[in-house]
Design an enzyme around this catalytic site. Structure first.
Site, PDB file in Angstrom:
ATOM      1  N   THR A 257       0.756  -1.196   0.069  1.00 38.52           N
ATOM      2  CA  THR A 257      -0.063   0.227  -0.030  1.00 38.52           C
ATOM      3  C   THR A 257       0.910   1.343  -0.034  1.00 38.52           C
ATOM      4  OG1 THR A 257      -1.692  -1.066   1.200  1.00 38.52           O
ATOM      5  CG2 THR A 257      -1.793   1.210   1.613  1.00 38.52           C
TER       6      THR A 257
ATOM      7  N   ARG B 275     -13.867  -7.720  -0.590  1.00 32.47           N
ATOM      8  CA  ARG B 275     -13.151  -7.357   0.603  1.00 32.47           C
ATOM      9  C   ARG B 275     -12.954  -6.075   0.683  1.00 32.47           C
ATOM     10  NH1 ARG B 275      -8.121  -5.644   1.965  1.00 32.47           N
ATOM     11  NH2 ARG B 275      -7.551  -6.491   3.977  1.00 32.47           N
ATOM     12  N   VAL B 276     -12.953  -5.361   1.595  1.00 28.62           N
ATOM     13  CA  VAL B 276     -12.699  -4.161   1.936  1.00 28.62           C
ATOM     14  C   VAL B 276     -11.659  -4.002   3.117  1.00 28.62           C
ATOM     15  CG1 VAL B 276     -13.103  -1.618   2.431  1.00 28.62           C
ATOM     16  CG2 VAL B 276     -14.504  -2.955   0.800  1.00 28.62           C
ATOM     17  N   GLY B 277     -10.605  -3.327   2.990  1.00 31.87           N
ATOM     18  CA  GLY B 277      -9.635  -3.359   3.932  1.00 31.87           C
ATOM     19  C   GLY B 277      -9.785  -1.897   4.661  1.00 31.87           C
ATOM     20  N   ASP B 278      -8.544  -1.818   5.536  1.00 39.16           N
ATOM     21  CA  ASP B 278      -8.598  -0.678   6.449  1.00 39.16           C
ATOM     22  C   ASP B 278      -8.281   0.815   5.391  1.00 39.16           C
ATOM     23  OD1 ASP B 278      -5.873  -1.687   5.761  1.00 39.16           O
ATOM     24  OD2 ASP B 278      -5.136  -0.049   7.093  1.00 39.16           O
TER      25      ASP B 278
ATOM     26  N   THR C 115      -0.141   0.720   6.928  1.00 40.88           N
ATOM     27  CA  THR C 115      -0.199  -0.445   5.912  1.00 40.88           C
ATOM     28  C   THR C 115       0.016  -1.692   6.597  1.00 40.88           C
ATOM     29  OG1 THR C 115       1.186  -1.301   3.838  1.00 40.88           O
ATOM     30  CG2 THR C 115       2.354   0.184   5.568  1.00 40.88           C
ATOM     31  N   GLY C 116      -0.595  -2.691   6.357  1.00 38.78           N
ATOM     32  CA  GLY C 116      -0.461  -3.830   6.772  1.00 38.78           C
ATOM     33  C   GLY C 116      -1.692  -4.719   6.337  1.00 38.78           C
TER      34      GLY C 116
ATOM     35  N   GLY D 128      -5.257  -5.417   7.003  1.00 40.30           N
ATOM     36  CA  GLY D 128      -5.943  -4.187   7.207  1.00 40.30           C
ATOM     37  C   GLY D 128      -7.129  -4.876   8.146  1.00 40.30           C
TER      38      GLY D 128
HETATM   39  N1  ASP Z   1      -3.648  -2.535   4.617  1.00 39.58           N
HETATM   40  C1  ASP Z   1      -3.736  -2.936   3.257  1.00 39.58           C
HETATM   41  C2  ASP Z   1      -5.262  -3.821   3.254  1.00 39.58           C
HETATM   42  O1  ASP Z   1      -5.422  -4.514   4.005  1.00 39.58           O
HETATM   43  C3  ASP Z   1      -2.822  -3.690   2.578  1.00 39.58           C
HETATM   44  C4  ASP Z   1      -1.343  -3.275   2.821  1.00 39.58           C
HETATM   45  O2  ASP Z   1      -1.209  -2.259   3.444  1.00 39.58           O
HETATM   46  O3  ASP Z   1      -0.721  -3.904   2.266  1.00 39.58           O
HETATM   47  O4  ASP Z   1      -5.947  -3.717   2.306  1.00 39.58           O
END
Ligand code: ASP
Length: 320
Positions: A187, A215-218, A238-239, A241
């Site tokens: 991200t 799917r929806v992330g953070d 980032t990570g 979510g």
């Molecule tokens: N945080 C993002 C998500 O979960 C992915 C990422 O940061 O790599 O959609």
């Protein structure tokens, strides 16, 4: 006498900050956290990432240096990274398990606490700009799916076929992930502080490789992946979510500063410690209104950089 009064008034305003020059300004960015080690990085790949991160930092810094707003800087910087196939945002976004690209983005203005976001868009070339349009042109915060794509088109933003986001590298990682059920990060995000002391933050992503479609992330969730308030700080995460959403991670940093009077460094580190405790991986970038920066992460690396008016342009990838 009149002249004397004018002079006194001018001196009064100057001493109150009317001619203030001590406001720090600049920006901090990330290009994703994950298993990024020297061992699995070639010299060419590392150089390419450094070039893109440097270009993004310079784009944002030029806007801020010219007196532009933190919001403009954040949007422009994220667009640079969305247009680069190296990052998991815009061109180069990862694939869903169904072989499509679904993108999420959000932006927040720390001065007004206004925010905008899009989730699951498939045809907007620059989702961060769609997020800004949601903030400025609607009374909503988050638009999702087909409605978000249609809105972006109505707003005159550039529309591309979903195949525009397709890159061989990401498609290969989908195939790998299908075999090994592994996840891939990448991200992008930016927090900027302008000459007027206003903070803004933005995040854009393709999500996680092999995610379920829909799917929806953070990243498009205000308070989870993005947050900004002049009263505390700007944050982009980032990570994984799901962990960020469950812990309201971006807002938690601001809350710890507001309620516990923690510094931005301590607050950001505390949420990463909590992420580790809960079994998640990732990182955050955060900056307070004085330009203090924190970039903690619990993965092996995080593409990151910062450029403040009183310091050098800095790009980092690994832990050390
Ligand atoms: N945080 C993002 C998500 O979960 C992915 C990422 O940061 O790599 O959609």
């Amino acid at each position: 006498m009149k002249k004397y009064i004018l002079l006194l008034t001018a001196l009064f305003f100057l001493s109150c900050g009317g001619g203030k020059t001590d406001q720090r300004f600049g920006l901090v960015i990330h290009g994703g956290a994950g298993t990024i080690t020297r061992e699995n990085m070639s010299a060419e790949k590392e150089a390419a990432y450094r070039v893109e991160l440097t270009a993004a930092l310079k784009t944002g810094y030029a806007i801020l240096d010219n007196g532009g707003s933190s919001l403009d800087a954040v949007e422009a910087v994220v667009r640079v990274m969305e247009d680069s196939p190296l990052f998991n945002a815009g061109k180069g976004a990862v694939f869903t398990g169904a072989g499509t690209n679904e993108l999420d983005a959000s932006i927040m203005d720390g001065a007004t606490h206004q925010a905008g976001a899009v989730a699951g868009v498939k045809t907007v070339k620059n989702p961060i700009s769609a997020a800004r349009k949601v903030m400025e042109e609607t009374w909503h915060v988050l638009l999702a799916g087909d409605g978000a794509d249609a809105f972006a088109e109505e707003q005159g933003l550039e529309i591309v076929p979903n195949s525009y986001f397709h890159t061989e590298r990401r498609f290969k990682s989908l195939l790998k992930a299908k075999e090994k059920e592994m996840e891939k990060h990448g991200t992008v995000g930016c927090v900027a502080l302008d000459k007027h002391g206003n903070l803004a933050a933005g995040t854009s992503t393709g999500g996680l490789t092999n995610k379920r479609w829909g799917r929806v992330g953070d990243s498009p969730i205000i308070g989870a992946g993005t947050y900004a308030s002049n009263e505390t700080c700007g944050v982009s995460g980032t990570g994984q979510g799901e962990y960020f959403i469950r812990s309201s991670m971006a807002y938690d940093i601001a809350a710890q500063m507001e309620y516990n009077e923690k510094s931005v460094k301590d607050a950001a580190q505390a949420v990463i410690d909590k992420l580790t405790e809960r079994g998640g991986t990732g990182g955050v970038i955060a900056m307070d209104g004085k330009g203090n920066i924190a970039v903690p992460f619990n993965t092996e690396g995080m593409y990151r950089g910062f450029y403040m008016n009183d310091g050098e342009l800095t790009v980092k990838i690994y832990k050390d």
